[in-house]
Each structure stands twice: as C-alpha cells, then as structure tokens.
Design an enzyme around this catalytic site. Structure first.
Site, PDB file in Angstrom:
ATOM      1  N   HIS A 192       0.860  -1.190   0.000  1.00 53.69           N
ATOM      2  CA  HIS A 192       0.000   0.000   0.000  1.00 53.69           C
ATOM      3  C   HIS A 192       0.893   1.235   0.000  1.00 53.69           C
ATOM      4  O   HIS A 192       1.626   1.467   0.951  1.00 53.69           O
ATOM      5  CB  HIS A 192      -0.900  -0.039   1.250  1.00 53.69           C
ATOM      6  CG  HIS A 192      -2.048   0.881   1.170  1.00 53.69           C
ATOM      7  ND1 HIS A 192      -2.122   2.030   1.914  1.00 53.69           N
ATOM      8  CD2 HIS A 192      -3.177   0.851   0.430  1.00 53.69           C
ATOM      9  CE1 HIS A 192      -3.259   2.653   1.636  1.00 53.69           C
ATOM     10  NE2 HIS A 192      -3.911   1.948   0.745  1.00 53.69           N
TER      11      HIS A 192
ATOM     12  N   TYR B  64      -9.927   8.151   3.458  1.00 53.44           N
ATOM     13  CA  TYR B  64     -10.526   8.749   4.661  1.00 53.44           C
ATOM     14  C   TYR B  64     -11.281   9.980   4.181  1.00 53.44           C
ATOM     15  O   TYR B  64     -10.677  10.869   3.581  1.00 53.44           O
ATOM     16  CB  TYR B  64      -9.466   9.210   5.647  1.00 53.44           C
ATOM     17  CG  TYR B  64      -8.592   8.133   6.239  1.00 53.44           C
ATOM     18  CD1 TYR B  64      -8.867   7.587   7.490  1.00 53.44           C
ATOM     19  CD2 TYR B  64      -7.449   7.693   5.568  1.00 53.44           C
ATOM     20  CE1 TYR B  64      -8.040   6.617   8.053  1.00 53.44           C
ATOM     21  CE2 TYR B  64      -6.622   6.724   6.127  1.00 53.44           C
ATOM     22  CZ  TYR B  64      -6.921   6.192   7.364  1.00 53.44           C
ATOM     23  OH  TYR B  64      -6.107   5.244   7.908  1.00 53.44           O
TER      24      TYR B  64
ATOM     25  N   PRO C  20      -8.526   4.400  16.194  1.00 51.43           N
ATOM     26  CA  PRO C  20      -8.096   3.607  15.033  1.00 51.43           C
ATOM     27  C   PRO C  20      -7.723   4.425  13.801  1.00 51.43           C
ATOM     28  O   PRO C  20      -7.175   3.884  12.849  1.00 51.43           O
ATOM     29  CB  PRO C  20      -9.310   2.717  14.744  1.00 51.43           C
ATOM     30  CG  PRO C  20     -10.468   3.448  15.331  1.00 51.43           C
ATOM     31  CD  PRO C  20      -9.942   4.195  16.507  1.00 51.43           C
TER      32      PRO C  20
ATOM     33  N   LYS D 113      -2.650   2.459  14.075  1.00 48.34           N
ATOM     34  CA  LYS D 113      -1.409   2.241  14.824  1.00 48.34           C
ATOM     35  C   LYS D 113      -1.465   1.097  15.838  1.00 48.34           C
ATOM     36  O   LYS D 113      -0.416   0.593  16.255  1.00 48.34           O
ATOM     37  CB  LYS D 113      -1.042   3.517  15.608  1.00 48.34           C
ATOM     38  CG  LYS D 113      -0.694   4.691  14.754  1.00 48.34           C
ATOM     39  CD  LYS D 113       0.749   4.606  14.306  1.00 48.34           C
ATOM     40  CE  LYS D 113       1.047   5.527  13.157  1.00 48.34           C
ATOM     41  NZ  LYS D 113       1.478   4.862  11.947  1.00 48.34           N
TER      42      LYS D 113
ATOM     43  N   TYR E 149       2.170   8.490   9.534  1.00 48.51           N
ATOM     44  CA  TYR E 149       1.152   7.502   9.170  1.00 48.51           C
ATOM     45  C   TYR E 149       1.786   6.160   8.828  1.00 48.51           C
ATOM     46  O   TYR E 149       1.365   5.107   9.308  1.00 48.51           O
ATOM     47  CB  TYR E 149       0.352   8.036   7.983  1.00 48.51           C
ATOM     48  CG  TYR E 149      -0.793   7.159   7.549  1.00 48.51           C
ATOM     49  CD1 TYR E 149      -1.967   7.096   8.299  1.00 48.51           C
ATOM     50  CD2 TYR E 149      -0.712   6.406   6.379  1.00 48.51           C
ATOM     51  CE1 TYR E 149      -3.025   6.294   7.898  1.00 48.51           C
ATOM     52  CE2 TYR E 149      -1.766   5.606   5.972  1.00 48.51           C
ATOM     53  CZ  TYR E 149      -2.923   5.553   6.738  1.00 48.51           C
ATOM     54  OH  TYR E 149      -3.961   4.753   6.336  1.00 48.51           O
TER      55      TYR E 149
HETATM   56  P1  FAD Z   1      -5.671  -8.087  21.343  1.00 42.91           P
HETATM   57  O1  FAD Z   1      -5.592  -8.265  19.870  1.00 42.91           O
HETATM   58  O2  FAD Z   1      -6.914  -7.542  21.932  1.00 42.91           O
HETATM   59  O3  FAD Z   1      -5.368  -9.505  21.984  1.00 42.91           O
HETATM   60  C1  FAD Z   1      -5.579  -9.769  23.364  1.00 42.91           C
HETATM   61  C2  FAD Z   1      -5.931 -11.235  23.532  1.00 42.91           C
HETATM   62  O4  FAD Z   1      -6.051 -11.533  24.922  1.00 42.91           O
HETATM   63  C3  FAD Z   1      -7.259 -11.587  22.877  1.00 42.91           C
HETATM   64  O5  FAD Z   1      -7.100 -12.704  22.038  1.00 42.91           O
HETATM   65  C4  FAD Z   1      -8.178 -11.854  24.061  1.00 42.91           C
HETATM   66  O6  FAD Z   1      -9.180 -12.824  23.750  1.00 42.91           O
HETATM   67  C5  FAD Z   1      -7.192 -12.357  25.101  1.00 42.91           C
HETATM   68  N1  FAD Z   1      -7.630 -12.208  26.490  1.00 42.91           N
HETATM   69  C6  FAD Z   1      -8.366 -11.218  27.047  1.00 42.91           C
HETATM   70  N2  FAD Z   1      -8.539 -11.447  28.363  1.00 42.91           N
HETATM   71  C7  FAD Z   1      -7.909 -12.601  28.653  1.00 42.91           C
HETATM   72  C8  FAD Z   1      -7.740 -13.365  29.836  1.00 42.91           C
HETATM   73  N3  FAD Z   1      -8.275 -12.979  30.992  1.00 42.91           N
HETATM   74  N4  FAD Z   1      -7.029 -14.499  29.775  1.00 42.91           N
HETATM   75  C9  FAD Z   1      -6.477 -14.915  28.600  1.00 42.91           C
HETATM   76  N5  FAD Z   1      -6.619 -14.232  27.442  1.00 42.91           N
HETATM   77  C10 FAD Z   1      -7.318 -13.086  27.476  1.00 42.91           C
HETATM   78  N6  FAD Z   1      -4.354  -1.466  14.429  1.00 42.91           N
HETATM   79  C11 FAD Z   1      -3.474  -1.332  13.387  1.00 42.91           C
HETATM   80  O7  FAD Z   1      -2.259  -1.416  13.617  1.00 42.91           O
HETATM   81  N7  FAD Z   1      -3.871  -1.110  12.089  1.00 42.91           N
HETATM   82  C12 FAD Z   1      -5.192  -0.983  11.799  1.00 42.91           C
HETATM   83  O8  FAD Z   1      -5.543  -0.850  10.621  1.00 42.91           O
HETATM   84  C13 FAD Z   1      -6.154  -1.071  12.874  1.00 42.91           C
HETATM   85  N8  FAD Z   1      -7.475  -0.943  12.649  1.00 42.91           N
HETATM   86  C14 FAD Z   1      -8.366  -1.105  13.673  1.00 42.91           C
HETATM   87  C15 FAD Z   1      -9.714  -0.945  13.402  1.00 42.91           C
HETATM   88  C16 FAD Z   1     -10.622  -1.070  14.442  1.00 42.91           C
HETATM   89  C17 FAD Z   1     -12.076  -0.876  14.160  1.00 42.91           C
HETATM   90  C18 FAD Z   1     -10.190  -1.403  15.762  1.00 42.91           C
HETATM   91  C19 FAD Z   1     -11.170  -1.581  16.880  1.00 42.91           C
HETATM   92  C20 FAD Z   1      -8.846  -1.569  16.019  1.00 42.91           C
HETATM   93  C21 FAD Z   1      -7.923  -1.409  14.994  1.00 42.91           C
HETATM   94  N9  FAD Z   1      -6.563  -1.538  15.231  1.00 42.91           N
HETATM   95  C22 FAD Z   1      -5.675  -1.347  14.212  1.00 42.91           C
HETATM   96  C23 FAD Z   1      -6.098  -1.861  16.584  1.00 42.91           C
HETATM   97  C24 FAD Z   1      -5.676  -3.318  16.763  1.00 42.91           C
HETATM   98  O9  FAD Z   1      -6.694  -4.196  16.345  1.00 42.91           O
HETATM   99  C25 FAD Z   1      -5.302  -3.599  18.243  1.00 42.91           C
HETATM  100  O10 FAD Z   1      -4.491  -2.554  18.695  1.00 42.91           O
HETATM  101  C26 FAD Z   1      -4.585  -4.937  18.407  1.00 42.91           C
HETATM  102  O11 FAD Z   1      -5.493  -6.004  18.336  1.00 42.91           O
HETATM  103  C27 FAD Z   1      -3.824  -5.024  19.756  1.00 42.91           C
HETATM  104  O12 FAD Z   1      -3.217  -6.279  19.885  1.00 42.91           O
HETATM  105  P2  FAD Z   1      -3.014  -6.928  21.319  1.00 42.91           P
HETATM  106  O13 FAD Z   1      -2.300  -8.218  21.095  1.00 42.91           O
HETATM  107  O14 FAD Z   1      -2.414  -5.946  22.247  1.00 42.91           O
HETATM  108  O15 FAD Z   1      -4.477  -7.179  21.887  1.00 42.91           O
HETATM  109  C1  PHB Z   2      -8.583  -1.289   8.307  1.00 37.60           C
HETATM  110  O1  PHB Z   2      -8.114  -1.758   7.254  1.00 37.60           O
HETATM  111  O2  PHB Z   2      -9.431  -1.893   8.975  1.00 37.60           O
HETATM  112  C2  PHB Z   2      -8.121   0.025   8.769  1.00 37.60           C
HETATM  113  C3  PHB Z   2      -7.258   0.772   7.969  1.00 37.60           C
HETATM  114  C4  PHB Z   2      -6.848   2.018   8.387  1.00 37.60           C
HETATM  115  C5  PHB Z   2      -7.309   2.510   9.590  1.00 37.60           C
HETATM  116  C6  PHB Z   2      -8.136   1.762  10.394  1.00 37.60           C
HETATM  117  C7  PHB Z   2      -8.558   0.516   9.976  1.00 37.60           C
HETATM  118  O3  PHB Z   2      -6.927   3.732   9.994  1.00 37.60           O
END
Ligand code: FAD
Ligand code: PHB
Length: 390
Positions: free
Chosen positions: A74, A204, A295, A299, A386
């Site tokens: 991208h 966006y 989001p 990041k 970005y």
């Molecule tokens: P998580 O992915 O939340 O993983 C945590 C894990 O812990 C989960 O599997 C959960 O089930 C487990 N867990 C919870 N509680 C317990 C427990 N008590 N015991 C055992 N396991 C447990 N980020 C980007 O970089 N690029 C993007 O394009 C982007 N787009 C997004 C769009 C949306 C709409 C949203 C909501 C988020 C987006 N994000 C994006 C953010 C990204 O998805 C999160 O920041 C990311 O998932 C964080 O990873 P993590 O491993 O910290 O947590």
């Molecule tokens: C996505 O692909 O879901 C996505 C992309 C860019 C963003 C947030 C989410 O800023």
C-alpha cells in the site's frame, strides 16, 4: 497441576504471539494462555493495515511468509474533505517503504499455526486467569481449562498481552500505575461487504454528516467505516442506511462506489488511553493492555507488535547474562513511540471527523486540510507518521 516456564504470556493476540515467537528464537521458554477459542481469534475482525517496520520485524524472524505472499503493498492514502481530494504517497521514492494490507485475523492465524507447528504451548478457552507473587521472583499464573481443571504455571516474568479488557492490569496495586486518558465522543461502525474495492488506496473522507472510510481487504471483500455516536445500537443501521451514508460521505465527482452484500457489522467506541509505567515488578504490559489509540491512524496492532519486539530483546539479554538494564528501560523505550502514535492518531481523528458543531473549530479543521493541500513538507510529515517511517 503446576508447570514451569520462563515467561507466562496472557493473551494470544498480535502482542502475545509475536512475543512468544521472538522468545523461542532467543532460547527462552513461554506458555501462552488465551481465553477465547482458536476459531474465534482466527476470525475476529480488527486491523487491516500494517506498517513496513512491523513487516520487517516479522520478516527478520521468519513470521511474514504468508503476509508477503498474500498481503497487498500500500503506497499511498487518499484524504477527502468536503469534495476536495488529496493523495499522500509514502511508499515511493528513494526511501519508499510501503505499508501492507493484511487482515489482523490472518496474521494471528499464521502466528498460531507457526507456534503450534514448532511445538509451542498455547491453551485456548482458559478461564479465571489469576496472577500471584508478582512482587517476588516467582510469579504464578493460575487458571482453569477444559471445563474446570485447575492449573498453575510458575514463571520468572508475566507478559500481560490480554488487550483492553484483560485481567493482568487488575493485579497491579492501586497507585503503582497511572492511567492517562482522553474521551473521544465518537465511534466507528465497521462493516465488511462482499464487493471488490472501488479504490486502489485507502480513503478517509470528511463530510457534513461525519467521517467515512473505504478500507481494503481482498479483491472480493472491502472494509468500510462510518463515524457514529458512541454506543450506537446496530439496529439503527440497516444495510440500506449504511450504503446511503457511505455513498453520501465518500462521494466525489467522477468516482463511483460499488455496493455488495454486507456480512459483518460492529461498533467500536474510540478512546485514547496510556498506562504508565508499562511494568510493575514481574508484570509487563504490552499492546492494548497498556495503551489504546483511536483507530484513525492505524497504529494499534503496530504498537502491540513493537512492544513485543522491545520486550523480547530485553528478556533475551536478561536470560542470557543476567543484565536487567533493558528490562528496566522497557517501559520508557515503548512509551516514546506510544505517545507519538497517540498524538498523531488524535490529530488525524480531528482532521477527518466531525468533532464539533462550533464554527470556529470547523474553520480550524479546514485550515489543517488546507495546510496539507498547500505544503509538500506537511504531506511528508503526515506520511512519516502515518506509515511509521521514523
Ligand atoms: P488483542 O488483539 O486484543 O489480543 C488480546 C488477547 O487476549 C485476545 O485474544 C483476548 O481474547 C485475550 N484475552 C483477554 N482477556 C484474557 C484473559 N483474561 N485471559 C487470557 N486471554 C485473554 N491497528 C493497526 O495497527 N492497524 C489498523 O488498521 C487497525 N485498525 C483497527 C480498526 C478497528 C475498528 C479497531 C477496533 C482496532 C484497529 N486496530 C488497528 C487496533 C488493533 O486491532 C489492536 O491494537 C490490536 O489487536 C492489539 O493487539 P493486542 O495483542 O495488544 O491485543
Ligand atoms: C482497516 O483496514 O481496517 C483500517 C485501515 C486504516 C485505519 C483503520 C482501519 O486507519
């Protein structure tokens, strides 16, 4: 039953799984505990855009083969504001480093498969996870699995990778960590539709009704977001209303948006939260367990994987020679990047959302877009933040 490992990892999201892999490659043992089923975490729809430095980190550790094979490079992002269009490139030129479109759940599935194929220990559907002994040298994680069997894992360190609703942070005594946060009075309604993208690059768009985003997944599936009120009930958003709003908010002369069946919808409230420091004694917090970014800047997953890279190196050094310096610096090392991402994500959120009805604020918002239109330097700064180029 009590098992023993060097690092107990709670949560099999991007942070926990990448940490487990990097530790294994450094000769450090770990056990990963996940409260959900494998099917659930491998199909949970979240992020889609990955920074180049994240891809490079995964590549260095042999974790990016499928991402390289299936992900889409991208090279630029489009901003639209009240009919004006601006493309900001970042993957081109001398230091061009593309981002990659690759669904988070596919990356999680890749990491789980590679971990289990290599003999890694990972328990799904664990319940009642609880931590003890964090302030001594031998923390113990207790949990139940398989409908009630109790187990304990004794470890040297615990990695709290359990996301924004996890339990690890709750084991830190009051006052030992500070939560700094800002409320953001908006949410994103996210949908997946079975239709090829109407654009080559993410859009966006700001419109009188608020933000709309056209994001990418595959040649047959597209991801869209609409700005809605926090806690907005999904029932208020039947498919035809979603398409009508997407058509209105994304519209641009000479451009058409193709519609298809919507097969997934969810509403995610926006928050900006940072917990400081990201460590208490033997407990280290990573990813969403320590910080939530809006989001808009894409990041969150990148920060989560970045934390795992920093912590894995620190633990490897400590295990190899007993040097705890990097472990002591873990929180500060991560927080610099985290705060920069917060700042950028909030700035970008204010750029492309209807944040206020106040005419003064709305004129300032337009001035921000004017600066990007007018100044190559402003576009370069945007691209650096970005795409994570510095
Ligand atoms: P998580 O992915 O939340 O993983 C945590 C894990 O812990 C989960 O599997 C959960 O089930 C487990 N867990 C919870 N509680 C317990 C427990 N008590 N015991 C055992 N396991 C447990 N980020 C980007 O970089 N690029 C993007 O394009 C982007 N787009 C997004 C769009 C949306 C709409 C949203 C909501 C988020 C987006 N994000 C994006 C953010 C990204 O998805 C999160 O920041 C990311 O998932 C964080 O990873 P993590 O491993 O910290 O947590
Ligand atoms: C996505 O692909 O879901 C996505 C992309 C860019 C963003 C947030 C989410 O800023």
């Amino acid at each position: 039953m009590r098992a023993r490992t060097q690092v107990g990892i709670v949560g099999a999201g991007p942070a926990g799984l990448v940490l487990a892999h990097l530790l294994r490659q450094a000769g450090v043992s770990s056990v990963v505990l996940e409260s959900r089923s494998r099917e659930y975490v491998e199909s949970r729809v979240r992020a889609g855009l990955i920074e180049n430095r994240t891809v490079e980190l995964l590549d260095r550790h042999g974790l990016a083969d499928r991402l390289r094979e299936r992900g889409m490079p991208h090279l630029g992002t489009e901003l639209r504001s009240f009919g004006r269009r601006l493309r900001i490139p970042y993957g081109e030129g001398a230091d061009g480093r593309a981002m990659v479109v690759y669904p988070q759940q596919d990356l999680v599935a890749d990491l789980i498969r590679l971990w289990l194929d290599g003999g890694g220990e990972l328990h799904f559907e664990v319940e009642d996870v609880s931590l003890a002994g964090l302030d001594g040298g031998r923390p113990v994680i207790s949990y139940r699995y398989g409908g009630g069997v109790s187990r304990e894992v004794e470890c040297d360190l615990v990695a709290g990778c359990d996301g924004s609703h996890g339990v690890c942070r709750g084991h830190v005594p009051e006052g030992a960590m500070t939560e700094l946060s800002q409320d953001i009075p908006i949410a994103w309604l996210g949908v997946l539709a079975r239709i090829g993208p109407s654009t080559d690059e993410i859009i966006y768009s700001l419109h009188e009704h608020g933000f709309a985003g056209h994001m990418l997944r595959t040649s047959e599936v597209s991801r869209f977001y609409l700005q809605v009120r926090p806690g907005e009930p999904l029932e208020e958003w039947p498919d035809d209303r979603i398409w009508a709003e997407l058509q209105a908010r994304l519209q641009s002369p000479g451009w058409t948006l193709a519609e298809g069946p919507i097969f997934q919808k969810n509403v995610a409230d926006m928050r900006s939260v940072v917990v400081e420091p990201m460590r208490w004694r033997s407990l280290f917090l990573l990813g969403d367990a320590a910080h939530i970014v809006p989001p808009t800047g894409a990041k969150g997953m990148n920060l989560a994987i970045g934390d795992a890279g920093v912590l894995a190196a620190a633990i490897a050094e400590w295990c190899a020679g007993g040097d705890a310096r990097q472990l002591d610096e873990y929180s500060d090392a991560c927080l610099t990047r985290v705060w920069r991402a917060q700042e950028f994500s909030l700035w970008m959120t204010a750029l492309v959302h209807r944040m206020s009805d106040d005419p003064h604020q709305r004129r300032l918002q337009r001035a921000r877009f004017d600066s990007l239109m007018a100044s190559p330097a402003a576009r370069r700064t945007f691209a650096e933040s970005y795409a994570g180029l510095n």
